[in-house]
Design a protein around this motif. Structure first.
Motif, PDB file in Angstrom:
ATOM      1  N   ASN A  27     -12.056   4.308   5.360  1.00 22.43           N
ATOM      2  CA  ASN A  27     -13.146   4.783   6.211  1.00 22.43           C
ATOM      3  C   ASN A  27     -13.663   6.110   5.670  1.00 22.43           C
ATOM      4  N   THR A  28     -14.924   6.404   5.946  1.00 24.83           N
ATOM      5  CA  THR A  28     -15.486   7.710   5.617  1.00 24.83           C
ATOM      6  C   THR A  28     -15.265   8.637   6.815  1.00 24.83           C
ATOM      7  N   ILE A  29     -14.680   9.806   6.544  1.00 26.27           N
ATOM      8  CA  ILE A  29     -14.387  10.751   7.624  1.00 26.27           C
ATOM      9  C   ILE A  29     -14.853  12.156   7.237  1.00 26.27           C
ATOM     10  N   ASP A  30     -14.981  13.013   8.238  1.00 30.03           N
ATOM     11  CA  ASP A  30     -15.193  14.441   8.015  1.00 30.03           C
ATOM     12  C   ASP A  30     -13.861  15.144   8.191  1.00 30.03           C
ATOM     13  N   LEU A  31     -13.453  15.886   7.176  1.00 31.42           N
ATOM     14  CA  LEU A  31     -12.160  16.571   7.195  1.00 31.42           C
ATOM     15  C   LEU A  31     -12.391  18.080   7.299  1.00 31.42           C
TER      16      LEU A  31
ATOM     17  N   HIS B  26       0.857  -1.193   0.000  1.00 29.44           N
ATOM     18  CA  HIS B  26       0.000   0.000   0.000  1.00 29.44           C
ATOM     19  C   HIS B  26       0.894   1.244   0.000  1.00 29.44           C
ATOM     20  N   LYS B  27       1.176   1.712  -1.193  1.00 31.43           N
ATOM     21  CA  LYS B  27       2.195   2.761  -1.360  1.00 31.43           C
ATOM     22  C   LYS B  27       1.679   4.172  -1.123  1.00 31.43           C
ATOM     23  N   GLU B  28       0.348   4.337  -1.055  1.00 34.03           N
ATOM     24  CA  GLU B  28      -0.203   5.688  -0.930  1.00 34.03           C
ATOM     25  C   GLU B  28      -1.272   5.772   0.162  1.00 34.03           C
ATOM     26  N   ILE B  29      -1.345   6.942   0.753  1.00 35.78           N
ATOM     27  CA  ILE B  29      -2.441   7.313   1.651  1.00 35.78           C
ATOM     28  C   ILE B  29      -3.292   8.311   0.875  1.00 35.78           C
ATOM     29  N   VAL B  30      -4.593   8.044   0.751  1.00 31.55           N
ATOM     30  CA  VAL B  30      -5.423   8.839  -0.167  1.00 31.55           C
ATOM     31  C   VAL B  30      -6.714   9.304   0.511  1.00 31.55           C
ATOM     32  N   PHE B  31      -6.995  10.608   0.363  1.00 29.98           N
ATOM     33  CA  PHE B  31      -8.308  11.149   0.738  1.00 29.98           C
ATOM     34  C   PHE B  31      -9.008  11.589  -0.536  1.00 29.98           C
ATOM     35  N   GLU B  32     -10.285  11.179  -0.701  1.00 34.39           N
ATOM     36  CA  GLU B  32     -11.060  11.564  -1.884  1.00 34.39           C
ATOM     37  C   GLU B  32     -12.437  12.070  -1.460  1.00 34.39           C
TER      38      GLU B  32
ATOM     39  N   ASP C 229      -8.380   2.062  13.804  1.00 33.53           N
ATOM     40  CA  ASP C 229      -9.537   2.195  12.915  1.00 33.53           C
ATOM     41  C   ASP C 229      -9.192   1.776  11.490  1.00 33.53           C
ATOM     42  N   TYR C 230      -7.882   1.742  11.185  1.00 26.18           N
ATOM     43  CA  TYR C 230      -7.412   1.344   9.855  1.00 26.18           C
ATOM     44  C   TYR C 230      -6.639   0.018   9.928  1.00 26.18           C
ATOM     45  N   LYS C 231      -6.929  -0.748  10.985  1.00 22.27           N
ATOM     46  CA  LYS C 231      -6.326  -2.079  11.181  1.00 22.27           C
ATOM     47  C   LYS C 231      -4.806  -2.012  11.258  1.00 22.27           C
ATOM     48  N   ILE C 232      -4.296  -0.889  11.790  1.00 20.36           N
ATOM     49  CA  ILE C 232      -2.853  -0.713  11.962  1.00 20.36           C
ATOM     50  C   ILE C 232      -2.511  -0.932  13.432  1.00 20.36           C
ATOM     51  N   GLU C 233      -1.578  -1.830  13.675  1.00 17.26           N
ATOM     52  CA  GLU C 233      -1.108  -2.022  15.048  1.00 17.26           C
ATOM     53  C   GLU C 233      -0.069  -0.950  15.357  1.00 17.26           C
ATOM     54  N   PRO C 234      -0.280  -0.145  16.398  1.00 15.53           N
ATOM     55  CA  PRO C 234       0.686   0.905  16.725  1.00 15.53           C
ATOM     56  C   PRO C 234       2.098   0.342  16.838  1.00 15.53           C
TER      57      PRO C 234
ATOM     58  N   ASN D 243     -11.835  36.545   1.801  1.00 12.62           N
ATOM     59  CA  ASN D 243     -11.427  35.438   0.927  1.00 12.62           C
ATOM     60  C   ASN D 243     -11.131  34.156   1.714  1.00 12.62           C
ATOM     61  N   LYS D 244     -11.603  34.076   2.963  1.00 16.69           N
ATOM     62  CA  LYS D 244     -11.312  32.924   3.806  1.00 16.69           C
ATOM     63  C   LYS D 244     -12.608  32.266   4.270  1.00 16.69           C
ATOM     64  N   TYR D 245     -12.613  30.923   4.269  1.00 12.60           N
ATOM     65  CA  TYR D 245     -13.821  30.171   4.593  1.00 12.60           C
ATOM     66  C   TYR D 245     -13.473  28.988   5.497  1.00 12.60           C
ATOM     67  N   LYS D 246     -14.450  28.608   6.325  1.00  8.57           N
ATOM     68  CA  LYS D 246     -14.332  27.385   7.111  1.00  8.57           C
ATOM     69  C   LYS D 246     -15.159  26.307   6.414  1.00  8.57           C
ATOM     70  N   ALA D 247     -14.573  25.130   6.237  1.00 12.73           N
ATOM     71  CA  ALA D 247     -15.278  24.073   5.515  1.00 12.73           C
ATOM     72  C   ALA D 247     -15.087  22.733   6.206  1.00 12.73           C
ATOM     73  N   VAL D 248     -16.034  21.835   5.968  1.00 12.48           N
ATOM     74  CA  VAL D 248     -15.922  20.441   6.394  1.00 12.48           C
ATOM     75  C   VAL D 248     -16.262  19.575   5.181  1.00 12.48           C
ATOM     76  N   ALA D 249     -15.305  18.748   4.777  1.00 13.94           N
ATOM     77  CA  ALA D 249     -15.504  17.871   3.626  1.00 13.94           C
ATOM     78  C   ALA D 249     -15.662  16.435   4.099  1.00 13.94           C
ATOM     79  N   THR D 250     -16.642  15.741   3.568  1.00 19.03           N
ATOM     80  CA  THR D 250     -16.823  14.318   3.852  1.00 19.03           C
ATOM     81  C   THR D 250     -16.204  13.525   2.710  1.00 19.03           C
ATOM     82  N   GLY D 251     -15.370  12.562   3.063  1.00 19.73           N
ATOM     83  CA  GLY D 251     -14.729  11.787   2.013  1.00 19.73           C
ATOM     84  C   GLY D 251     -14.195  10.466   2.521  1.00 19.73           C
ATOM     85  N   SER D 252     -13.596   9.712   1.633  1.00 18.44           N
ATOM     86  CA  SER D 252     -13.022   8.415   1.989  1.00 18.44           C
ATOM     87  C   SER D 252     -11.526   8.571   2.191  1.00 18.44           C
ATOM     88  N   LEU D 253     -11.035   8.040   3.311  1.00 20.26           N
ATOM     89  CA  LEU D 253      -9.605   8.058   3.606  1.00 20.26           C
ATOM     90  C   LEU D 253      -9.108   6.618   3.625  1.00 20.26           C
TER      91      LEU D 253
END
Length: 200
Positions: free
Chosen positions: A145-149, A107-113, A172-177, A128-138
């Motif tokens: 997982n689907t997250i709010d960014l 798994h060579k990449e970490i991707v948010f879409e 949450d991403y099945k990663i053992e610390p 020219n500045k805004y606050k936003a929340v984007a829902t996407g897949s990480l």
């Protein structure tokens, strides 16, 4: 017969012209911005039983399609990618443990879409500045997982600035610390991703 054929051709031309004039402004209003890898920073911070740590992403890329002609900007697409093995802590052993935990060989990449924009509102102190929340897949280490960014969006002189931070849990991403020194040093499950990125 000649009249009907000519009339039909004229009607067809009129429809094509109408479609062209209708769609062209829409195409022109949406702009495509690309992430500039040489500017800004993306880093991951966390804790361990020994000390706090951070890793900086040296290779990042992405695109945003944004329409800024209305009262509020509209983001129609956003994709952001970090190369997993470009995460660097300055400590070789820690980096190796990180790559092992992330299974970077497979798994060579970490991707948010982006899936949708949950909210966007102006910051009153700046036009020219805004606050936003984007829902996407990480996707990390092959798990999605689907997250709010959340982020601050600034539009300035042909550039877009995206700034924010997001807390995540490795498990949450099945990663053992990751662990070190025969398990005597353990990394905390909770991490935080900080992003300060420039798009042109």
């Amino acid at each position: 017969m000649q009249y009907h054929t000519t009339h039909r051709q004229s009607l067809l031309k009129a429809v094509i012209l109408w479609i062209s004039f209708t769609l062209v402004p829409l195409a022109l209003s949406a702009q495509n911005f690309k992430l500039n890898n040489g500017e800004g920073e993306v880093k991951v911070t966390g804790t361990s039983t020994l000390h706090d740590w951070e890793e900086v992403a040296e290779q990042k890329s992405g695109t945003i399609v944004l329409d800024n002609t209305g009262e509020l900007p509209k983001i129609s697409s956003l994709k952001f990618t970090v190369e997993s093995e470009s995460l660097k802590s300055g400590k070789g052993t820690m980096d190796k443990n990180t790559y092992k935990a992330l299974e970077t060989k497979d798994h060579k990449e970490i991707v948010f879409e982006l899936k949708s924009v949950k909210s966007i509102s102006p910051v009153t102190s700046a036009s020219n500045k805004y606050k936003a929340v984007a829902t996407g897949s990480l996707t990390i280490a092959g798990s999605t997982n689907t997250i709010d960014l959340p982020f601050n969006l600034t539009i300035h002189e042909g550039k877009i600035l995206l700034e924010g931070k997001k807390g995540l849990k490795m498990t949450d991403y099945k990663i053992e610390p990751p662990k070190a020194l025969l398990g005597t040093i353990t990394t905390g499950d909770e991490i935080e991703v900080h992003y300060n990125t420039v798009w042109k």
